[in-house]
Design a protein around this motif. Sequence first.
Motif, PDB file in Angstrom:
ATOM      1  N   ARG A  56       0.832  -1.211   0.000  1.00 31.63           N
ATOM      2  CA  ARG A  56       0.000   0.000   0.000  1.00 31.63           C
ATOM      3  C   ARG A  56       0.862   1.254   0.000  1.00 31.63           C
ATOM      4  O   ARG A  56       0.484   2.263  -0.590  1.00 31.63           O
ATOM      5  N   VAL A  97      -7.043  -3.135  -2.292  1.00 31.19           N
ATOM      6  CA  VAL A  97      -6.595  -1.847  -2.843  1.00 31.19           C
ATOM      7  C   VAL A  97      -6.043  -2.052  -4.255  1.00 31.19           C
ATOM      8  O   VAL A  97      -6.306  -1.252  -5.158  1.00 31.19           O
ATOM      9  N   GLU A 100      -8.756  -2.120  -6.825  1.00 33.02           N
ATOM     10  CA  GLU A 100      -9.334  -0.813  -7.159  1.00 33.02           C
ATOM     11  C   GLU A 100      -8.722  -0.230  -8.450  1.00 33.02           C
ATOM     12  O   GLU A 100      -9.385   0.488  -9.187  1.00 33.02           O
TER      13      GLU A 100
END
Length: 128
Positions: A56, A97, A100
């Motif tokens: 991330r 994530v 996405e």
Amino acid sequence: MRNKELVREALEARKQSYCPYSGFAVGAALLCGDGTVFRGCNIENAAYPATNCAERTAMFKAVSEGNTDFREIAIVGGPKGKEPKDFCAPCGVCRQVLMEFCDPDRFLVLLCKGDKTWKEFTLAELLP
Ligand code: THU
């Protein structure tokens, strides 16, 4: 960029890991469509939920610099100060994530042990 170079980038990223609580150092290198590589490491906090994973960190660096065209990520993790002996797979939050911003059937995840050994998965395989 070749996979081998992306793996080396992840190993370099791992050197910046801030992991005084777990002692588990992780590095990631995210390749974007224009060839840019964003490095990330895990950044821990005394309050555990405030910890950020290496993956991330790399993704948020990319998005915050205007790059959302993700193609491939290399990940390497293991006890700090030692050569990683096992493959380190992204956690559920990082997979979400990735989802996405990626095409799950095309985006590649390289799980690495060292600069010579890695396994390749599509994001779809890791997050069915
Ligand atoms: N961690 C990552 O950075 N990426 C992963 O794929 C797995 C786990 C970090 C979070 C925490 O700082 C440490 O590794 C132990 O879980």
